[in-house]
Design an enzyme around this catalytic site. Structure first.
Site, PDB file in Angstrom:
ATOM      1  N   PRO A 365       0.829  -1.219   0.000  1.00  0.00           N
ATOM      2  CA  PRO A 365       0.000   0.000   0.000  1.00  0.00           C
ATOM      3  C   PRO A 365       0.854   1.255   0.000  1.00  0.00           C
ATOM      4  CG  PRO A 365      -0.737  -1.558   1.675  1.00  0.00           C
ATOM      5  CD  PRO A 365       0.569  -2.075   1.168  1.00  0.00           C
ATOM      6  N   SER A 686      14.263 -18.302   3.798  1.00  0.00           N
ATOM      7  CA  SER A 686      15.474 -17.556   3.462  1.00  0.00           C
ATOM      8  C   SER A 686      16.440 -17.406   4.634  1.00  0.00           C
ATOM      9  CB  SER A 686      15.098 -16.162   2.938  1.00  0.00           C
ATOM     10  OG  SER A 686      14.419 -15.420   3.919  1.00  0.00           O
ATOM     11  N   LYS A 729      15.780  -6.408   0.974  1.00  0.00           N
ATOM     12  CA  LYS A 729      16.734  -6.880   1.978  1.00  0.00           C
ATOM     13  C   LYS A 729      18.047  -6.104   1.905  1.00  0.00           C
ATOM     14  CE  LYS A 729      14.869 -11.590   2.112  1.00  0.00           C
ATOM     15  NZ  LYS A 729      15.093 -13.013   1.825  1.00  0.00           N
TER      16      LYS A 729
END
Length: 790
Positions: A365, A686, A729
């Site tokens: 958003p 991950s 990241k």
């Protein structure tokens, strides 16, 4: 004749009389009852009665089927002795009689006379009289209510009120009223069998009250119907007079409406089938009464057909240079998205009749998905229409309702096209991932036809029942998550991902768009308020945590409102917001930056995680304690991350010899793995190499480098598999002052997505196996100090 007079006649009544059985005729004592007799047996009975004492016993037959084993010919035990007052013979063979009831009797025995007439033995039944206030009240109430019934019932003569007033005996009053009530025969018999006068009055009172309510309700219904008929007649006459007046004045409104519709139909640019349907509906409208209920339904249907832009298109003004300038003017960054939009516009310019693909903007958003649609419409010179799909559960919202339903309307697709006025607007379907499903249908299934260029050229709305061409509409959809969009619907769209903004981009967006807009909305000017870039950066980092910029804009608005208070109070001068005075306007920081290691530690590794609001640093801790080889994992982890921890533990045990770890350590120690910020849910594969590195450091006693962050999925063979969200990241790693990122080799293709400002701060190391990770991350084991040095 009251009951006392009837009792005086009791000795004169023989104890044996002929029996007259009736189906539904019940005679009461003291009441005159005219009857017609047609059956031969009954005529023979009355002939014998007239030759004797003119008296007989009338008894009603019970209705069959009321009780098991009940016979049709079984009479009631209580009857009434009747006196034949008059008899007249009719030419058709029947006789007319006038009977008067004399008294109640109880049947003892029924016999057959030599002439074939049934004779009954009976006993006189003496009524149980009652006096008192209750009897008087019941009698008075009966007179009042039955008087009202006489007034309102058309079948009862008005002279009956005189007879009613002259009856003073309560028992005779109950018998008189019952004989004139419109009630069932079994209810009459129940009153005849009531010997106790008070009980008889109470029962009659209930029947009279019920009958009066029915008559009142009938009168009310008749009045309402009469009023409605009178109103309709009045409106009809007034309408006819109005038509006559308008004809005299030359202002016939009905003909004017039809003429107007025909003129609009002639000017309508639509397919022939549409015109034929509209013409038939107008002809049907001519033959209808304007007061009819279907008139407005038909008129609304015609208006919808005539108002829709069947062949009305806005002319595309596609200039790639102008479109590029508009996109750069309205949005900062998003270079990949802008490039794909320019490609789309270029194809539309070279081949206008081609069917373009459906674009789907996916992102968190606040990153500008809806505003990009407005910019596309502005660049193409088209109308812009937005339709929110969030929470929509009714399929009729897309396809419309059938005209058979009251208040039916076309679907919102057709409604928005009518509002746009063209058949080729830029149509944005917002929040398509939030469509719902319930008993009213599946809106996502209805969207399959809308968003398929091979089908939507003949889209049929349930209300119109006509084909509408949607192939010229440029549909753009937006979503926050792809996973909730049904696969068939997702397959029809081209996915364009909008990543979250990094801090330098947020600063530029705030400088160019957010701050000027908030200054204007709060009644200020640039001469009264300004922000330094450092203040905007601190606002984005310490007061917001989001991928978009909505919270950032609201936070800037808070500062503007506080400055507006000063200006409204009369303070002059310019307010300059810096890092020093920012806290005075916004208070203490709401978001703390990610914690990072100050020095290498054993069993503590730094990983990276993706969240809907961007990337974050993930600190993974592992400690051991004497035990039996159990492993405990905390930090509100999901199933996938729990499995990654299990894989990492199995991999370390498998490579124990290579890492020089005594196998007894696994049996004699318990391991606890924890990921801080336990209130935040965490999941995904991950963190596999990060957990493995933390465990390797724990069992070998070698510290882990504190300035390197890791991300990558691990396998039981020690291979490092690719991950997603490398852009977010890497931004988190740069924000956390990391020097290097260790990531899978398969993610080298994602390096182009990393912003230049991030690539300048970080070094990317791509690995394929866990051995490479451990050689890079584990430092030599620190030497123990001697006891003297200690």
């Amino acid at each position: 004749m009251n009951e006392e007079q009837l009792d005086s006649l009791a000795p004169e009544i023989p104890m044996q009389l002929p029996l007259f059985l009736t189906n539904d005729l019940i005679i009461f004592p003291g009441v005159l009852s005219p009857i017609i007799v047609q059956e031969n047996d009954a005529i023979q009975l009355f002939n014998e009665v007239l030759t004797s004492e003119n008296k007989l016993l009338t008894v009603a037959l019970k209705k069959p089927g009321k009780e098991p084993g009940e016979r049709v010919e079984e009479p009631y035990p209580i009857g009434c002795v009747a006196l034949v007052l008059k008899m007249a013979r009719v030419p058709d063979g029947s006789i007319r009689l006038l009977l008067q009831g004399l008294g109640r009797v109880k049947i003892k025995n029924i016999e057959q006379s030599p002439t074939g007439v049934k004779v009954v033995s009976m006993a006189h039944v003496k009524p149980v009289r009652a006096k008192g206030i209750r009897v008087e009240a019941l009698a008075r109430n009966l007179k009042e209510e039955f008087s009202e019934i006489i007034d309102k019932a058309q079948q009862l003569p008005a002279e009956m009120k005189v007879a009613l007033i002259n009856i003073n005996d309560p028992g005779a009053l109950a018998d008189f009223i019952t004989s004139n009530l419109n009630i069932k025969p079994d209810e009459r018999q129940e009153i005849l069998s009531a010997v106790d006068v008070e009980e008889r009055l109470a029962k009659v009172s209930k029947l009279v009250t019920k009958e009066l309510q029915i008559i009142r309700l009938g009168s009310q219904i008749q009045s309402e119907v009469s009023a409605t008929i009178e109103k309709n007649q009045r409106e009809y006459f007034l309408r006819e007079q109005l038509k006559a007046i308008r004809r005299e004045l030359g202002e016939d409104q009905e003909n004017t409406d039809i003429t107007e519709l025909m003129e609009r139909l002639e000017e309508l640019d639509a397919p022939e089938k549409v015109k034929e349907t509209a013409e038939k509906e107008i002809e049907r409208l001519k033959r209808m009464n304007p007061a009819a209920a279907d008139y407005n339904v038909s008129r609304n249907y015609i208006d919808w057909i005539l108002d829709l832009p069947w062949n009305e298109s806005s002319e595309d003004r596609i200039e790639i240079a102008i479109a590029k300038r508009i996109l750069n003017r309205d949005h900062y960054g998003l270079n990949d998205v802008k490039e794909r939009i320019l490609e789309y516009l270029a194809v539309r310019k070279l081949k206008p009749e081609g069917r373009g693909s459906i674009l789907c903007f996916v992102g968190p958003p606040g990153v500008g998905k809806t505003s990009i649609g407005k910019s596309i419409a502005s660049a193409m010179g088209r109308k812009f229409v937005r339709m929110s799909l969030g929470g929509m559960r009714d399929e009729a919202e897309i396809r419309g309702h059938r005209r058979t339903y009251i208040g039916a309307l076309p679907g919102r697709i057709i409604q928005n096209l009518k509002r746009a006025g063209t058949n080729n607007p830029v149509f944005m379907l917002d929040e398509i991932d939030k469509l719902g499903t319930d008993f009213r249908g599946d809106p996502s299934s209805a969207m399959l036809e809308v968003l398929d260029p091979e089908q939507n050229f003949a889209f049929q709305d349930n209300y119109l029942e006509l084909d509408f061409d949607l192939s010229k509409v440029m549909f753009i959809t937006t979503a926050n998550h792809l996973e909730t969009i049904p696969s068939p619907l997702r397959d029809r769209m081209e996915i364009i991902k909008l990543p979250g903004y990094i801090t330098p981009e947020k600063v530029q967006i705030a400088r160019r768009y957010l701050l000027p807009r908030q200054i204007e909305q709060n009644g200020l000017s640039s001469r009264q308020l300004s922000f330094t870039d450092k203040a905007l950066e601190r606002t984005a980092v310490y007061y917001t945590r989001e991928a978009g910029v909505r919270t950032l804009e609201r936070t800037i608005g808070r500062v503007c409102r506080k400055v507006a208070v000063k200006v409204a109070a009369g303070e002059s001068g310019k307010t300059r917001i810096t890092t020093r005075n920012l806290q005075d306007f916004l208070g203490a920081p709401k978001v703390m930056p990610e914690l990072y290691q100050r020095k290498p530690q054993v069993g503590v590794a730094t990983g990276l995680a993706w969240t809907p609001v961007g990337g974050v640093l993930l600190r993974i801790e592992a400690i051991s304690m004497p035990g039996e080889g159990h492993i405990k994992i905390t930090g509100r982890l999901g199933e996938v991350m729990m499995e990654s921890a299990s894989i990492a533990m199995s991999l370390i045990k498998h490579q124990a010899d290579k890492l020089k770890i005594p196998y007894e350590m696994f049996k004699s120690n318990d391991v606890h793995i924890h990921i801080p910020e336990g209130a935040t849910p965490k999941d995904g594969p991950s963190a596999g190499i990060t957990i493995t590195t933390a465990l390797a450091s724990l069992f070998t006693g070698r510290p882990i480098r504190h300035d390197i962050a890791m991300t990558g999925e691990i396998t039981l063979e020690g291979e490092v598999l690719p991950i997603g969200g490398l852009r977010e990241k890497s931004v988190a790693a740069a924000r956390g002052h990391m020097k290097m990122i260790v990531c899978p080799s398969a993610n080298q293709v994602d390096l182009e997505e990393i912003p230049d400002i991030v690539r300048e701060k970080l070094e990317f190391k791509f690995v394929e196996t866990i051995d490479e990770v451990l050689r890079m991350m584990l430092l030599p084991k620190p030497k123990r100090k001697s006891s003297r040095a200690a």
